[in-house]
Design a protein around this motif. Structure first.
Motif: not given
Length: 915
Positions: A884-906
């Motif tokens: 797991i390197n910086k590129e892997t984490l960046d790719l994952f953070l894109v999806e993680l952000k999408r998930l959290i924004l979905e949870i927090c979207n009223p």
């Protein structure tokens, strides 16, 4: 309407100016009440009322004996059985199971005046034939068995003699005695006129007594039969009366009175099939509501007849408010009262207790009973809750009185119910009487009159048991006492009070004898209930019964048939309700009596059939949707700022509703005793033990010698963490002992495999159970997002950093492999890979990395080693896939952000997923 009793009374009054010297004998007491009411209505002057007796009371008066209770008979029979000196003496408990059948046979033998010597001789011969072997002599077991049957005549005579010595008898003995004393009774009552009303099936004793009275006295008998049944040579409703008319000499010179022609009149007969008993009760309730609207007197002339008397409670709950007056001829069974279940649980508490104490589930059942809470709790203290919570919190599987006393406040009440000693039957009944005495004070203070009525009946019941136990000393265990208690309880009823004449009448089939109503509703008209079926609870074989003139199920069926058609004779509106559901216990099909009715050409025009079913509105299961209002958004914001854990986010991926209930609303499973080690408890013990084992190695390179030393501490550490996590749960027995040994084996194998790895690699422990937290700033949100979690282990293998997560459940390589990045936030099967990536993000935030490995060690498959997270980075897989390197984490953070924004979207509600 003029019923049978009124018609007969009019005929007698037309020939007699006074009834004061008459004695009326009827099949039941209920009919006597109605007859007395009819006499009062027709009386034109003041005079002494005639004597009115049921047939059983009348024969009791002739005999001079009183009826012994069923329990008295059972104890006397057991005494007689013991005196017969059987080779193998049965306990009272096992004897009572077949003793009741023997009592029934003795009763029937005497009622039908059977030559007992001949009958028992035949019975003994039948038993001998069935065990006869021409090739070999009889075994000792066969000899002992046949000895009982050979002694049956002696047992019967001694048993009857023991009852006669107390001036008592079972029903058959009273009837046989009455036959022998009839002449002296008639001499004493020679000025009396005897009138017999509404009889049908008579046993031999009754037949002889009635015939002798008819021949020798100023007397009369009125039957209650329709001409159509009497003339039909095959109709069972007239079976017995045709026989009486043919064989009684009285009818050679006297008319056969009481024959009517009402059955042929036009009637409204409805046959209704409904599913299950509750539907029957609800249908009856609707019928009664409609009937009450027709006229003020309609309900007074209506009877609900229960072929299955267990329907009483649902019927009572279904009676409409419009009906103000109800008369119930049957009592409310004491078995159905709350106190009955309380004492049943109290019995079972001590019967099921073993050397380790009470099993928690039995004790919790007892503590949750309303009567127990009334007894144990005071205004200041809720003792039942204190004990229940202690059992759950301390995880007690087995509980002793000492444990209960240690947590409860009111020691006096606790010691009354919970005792270390093993009760004898006599001491147990005394303890029950003590509990009743204390409950009396509680219910008196509460002014609970209904509970006090229940209590009074149970006080009488336990006093009766106490008297029997003092008199008879052969009962030595609580199981026998419980059997005796249940026997008594089954025959006890609470009588309803009220005007027996007024209002709606609810009764059983036998109570309906001699009574007539314009509207009749009969429930449970099912085969096996009406008639009751071919039950033959007897030691006397069918052929032998026929040979000696004893009744069989055929005669019993004819009795039911008579009662059924007699109810229909004068009725104008008849509703026959049956259960359509094929349930063996409740009757599987409509009664043959309905089928017979439907084949009657003279009645088919009066009958309508229907199946009554409730309107079934299909409820389509829709996915649950929770809209995000202001309050819910506040919960989400609080959770986000406190920190999303990888597990909580995985819950959302699995099912957003789970996340909503478990992580936002904090709704956890109810507190309960872990009878066996639960999966989460199992995992906690493994994690905590490994943490203690490896803590001394933090910051050090693992060595074979150190690991061998650590192995010596495994057993002590596992016991320590069992005691901490499994509270006071017992691990010495059963599945818990297996779980304990499985954990030992898991950790020993883990250390063994670690030693193999250490021999080939350099492994350094960096950290254990490290708490990590990272803030994620998303411009779309006006509040910070925190990601938090605990890493089981961080180490370094040959210079490569590794994040390791322990799992005691099953994990497969495919669960940690990501091929499509979107899958990790939409498909729960990738939750293990998702969690590893979350840990990597958190670790990187505190310790920036160039490359790291993350993997899972599954104890279900230790030989697989570390299951490493990997993702393809090109057309061909290479060793670099697991890094797991910086590129892997960046790719994952894109999806993680999408998930959290979905949870927090009223605007995006929580929508249920199919799990």
């Amino acid at each position: 309407m003029n019923g049978f009793l009124e018609e007969v009374l009019d005929k007698i009054l037309s020939q007699n100016s006074s009834l004061s010297n008459h004695i009326f004998i009827l099949p039941s007491k209920r009919a006597g009440t109605f007859l007395k009411n009819s006499i009062a209505k027709k009386a034109t002057k003041t005079e002494f009322a005639p004597e009115i007796w049921s047939i059983e009371t009348f024969i009791e008066k002739i005999s001079g004996l009183s009826y012994a209770s069923n329990l008295e008979q059972l104890f006397s029979l057991y005494n007689t059985y013991l005196k017969s000196k059987p080779k193998e003496i049965e306990t009272f408990y096992s004897f009572s199971k077949w003793g009741q059948t023997l009592l029934q046979d003795f009763n029937e033998i005497d009622r039908y005046l059977i030559d007992t010597k001949k009958l028992f001789s035949n019975l003994s011969a039948i038993q001998e034939i069935s065990h006869w072997s021409p090739e070999a002599p009889k075994t000792q077991l066969m000899e002992d068995y046949l000895l009982f049957w050979n002694n049956l005549d002696v047992i019967y005579k001694d048993f009857n003699a023991s009852l006669l010595n107390k001036n008592k008898g079972h029903q058959g003995l009273v009837y046989r005695t009455a036959c022998s004393k009839l002449k002296s009774y008639l001499k004493e009552n020679k000025n009396k006129t005897f009138v017999f009303l509404g009889f049908n099936a008579l046993n031999e004793s009754e037949s002889i007594i009635i015939q002798q009275i008819l021949e020798q006295h100023s007397s009369d008998i009125f039957w209650d039969i329709d001409n159509s049944f009497l003339k039909d040579p095959v109709h069972d409703a007239g079976l017995f009366l045709r026989d009486h008319k043919k064989n009684w000499s009285h009818f050679n010179s006297n008319d056969f009175k009481g024959v009517s022609n009402y059955y042929s009149e036009s009637k409204k007969i409805e046959i209704i099939g409904t599913p299950k008993n509750i539907s029957q009760a609800k249908y009856v309730g609707n019928l009664l509501k409609e009937i009450s609207k027709t006229s003020n007197n309609a309900i007074k002339n209506t009877a609900v007849i229960l072929a299955d008397e267990s329907l009483l409670n649902p019927i009572l709950n279904s009676i409409p408010e419009e009906i103000n007056s109800v008369n119930i001829t049957m009592g409310y069974s004491l078995e159905k009262t709350p106190l009955a279940s309380f004492f049943q649980l109290f019995f079972e508490l001590y019967i099921k207790r073993n050397t380790k104490g009470w099993f928690y589930s039995n004790l919790l059942d007892f503590l949750s009973h309303p009567t127990t809470t009334s007894f144990l709790n005071s205004k200041e203290e809720n003792n039942s809750n204190l004990i229940s919570n202690a059992i759950k919190n301390k995880n007690w599987s087995y509980i002793t009185p000492e444990k209960i006393i240690s947590v409860a406040k009111d020691k006096d009440c606790i010691s009354t119910v919970f005792q270390e000693l093993n009760f004898t039957p006599l001491s147990f009944t005394k303890r029950c009487l003590l509990i009743i005495s204390k409950l009396k004070d509680i219910y008196t203070e509460q002014s609970n009159s209904l509970a006090l009525e229940y209590l009074y009946r149970f006080n009488s019941l336990f006093n009766q048991l106490n008297t029997l136990l003092v008199e008879h000393h052969y009962m030595n265990d609580l199981k026998s006492l419980l059997s005796l208690y249940n026997e008594l309880l089954s025959s006890e009823t609470l009588d309803f009070r009220g005007d027996p004449i007024e209002g709606l009448q609810i009764m059983g089939m036998l109570e309906s004898r001699n009574l007539d109503f314009e509207t009749v509703i009969i429930t449970s008209v099912n085969e096996g209930i009406l008639p009751s079926g071919k039950s033959n609870n007897s030691f006397i074989p069918f052929d032998l019964k026929i040979a000696h003139g004893l009744p069989t199920y055929k005669e019993k069926d004819a009795v039911y048939t008579y009662h059924f058609y007699r109810i229909l004779q004068r009725a104008k509106n008849v509703y026959l309700i049956y259960n359509t559901e094929p349930d063996v216990l409740e009757g599987g099909e409509k009664s043959r009596l309905i089928t017979q009715l439907l084949t009657d050409e003279n009645k088919i025009g009066d009958i309508t059939e229907k199946i009554a079913t409730p309107n079934v509105v299909p409820s389509l299961k829709e996915d649950e949707i929770i809209e995000k209002d202001v309050d819910l958004m506040s919960l989400i914001k609080n959770h986000a700022t406190n920190g999303f854990s990888p597990t909580s986010l995985s819950n959302y991926i699995r099912n957003p509703i789970d996340f909503y209930k478990r992580n936002l609303l904090k709704i956890d499973d109810l507190l309960a005793v872990e009878e066996t080690v639960a999966a989460n408890t199992f995992g906690t013990i493994v994690h905590d033990t490994l943490e203690d084992l490896y803590t001394p190695f933090v910051g050090k390179t693992l060595e074979v010698g150190l690991l061998h030393e650590a192995k010596k501490n495994i057993e002590a550490l596992v016991k320590k963490h069992f005691a901490k996590t499994y509270a006071e749960g017992d691990i010495k027995y059963g599945k818990n002992l297996i779980a304990y040994n499985v954990i030992l084996r898991y950790i020993e194998r883990f250390i063994h495999l670690e030693i193999k790895q250490v021999k080939q690699n350099t492994i350094k422990i960096i950290a254990l159970e490290q708490n990590l937290k990272v803030s994620l700033n998303f411009p779309e949100l006006d509040y910070p997002i925190v990601l938090k979690g605990k890493l089981d282990r961080i180490d370094e293998e040959n210079g490569t950093l590794r994040i390791i997560d322990y799992k005691t459940g099953r994990v497969e390589p495919k669960n940690v492999k990501i091929t499509n990045w979107e899958d990790c936030i939409t498909d729960y099967s990738y939750s293990k890979a998702f969690q590893l990536l979350c840990y990597s993000v958190m670790f990187n935030a505190q310790n920036p990395i160039s490359e790291i490995q993350a993997g899972i060690i599954t104890f279900k498959n230790l030989n697989a080693g570390i299951l490493k997270f990997n993702t393809p980075k090109g057309p061909k897989k290479s060793a670099e896939d697991s890094l797991i390197n910086k590129e892997t984490l960046d790719l994952f953070l894109v999806e993680l952000k999408r998930l959290i924004l979905e949870i927090c979207n009223p605007n995006i509600p929580f929508k249920e997923k199919e799990v």
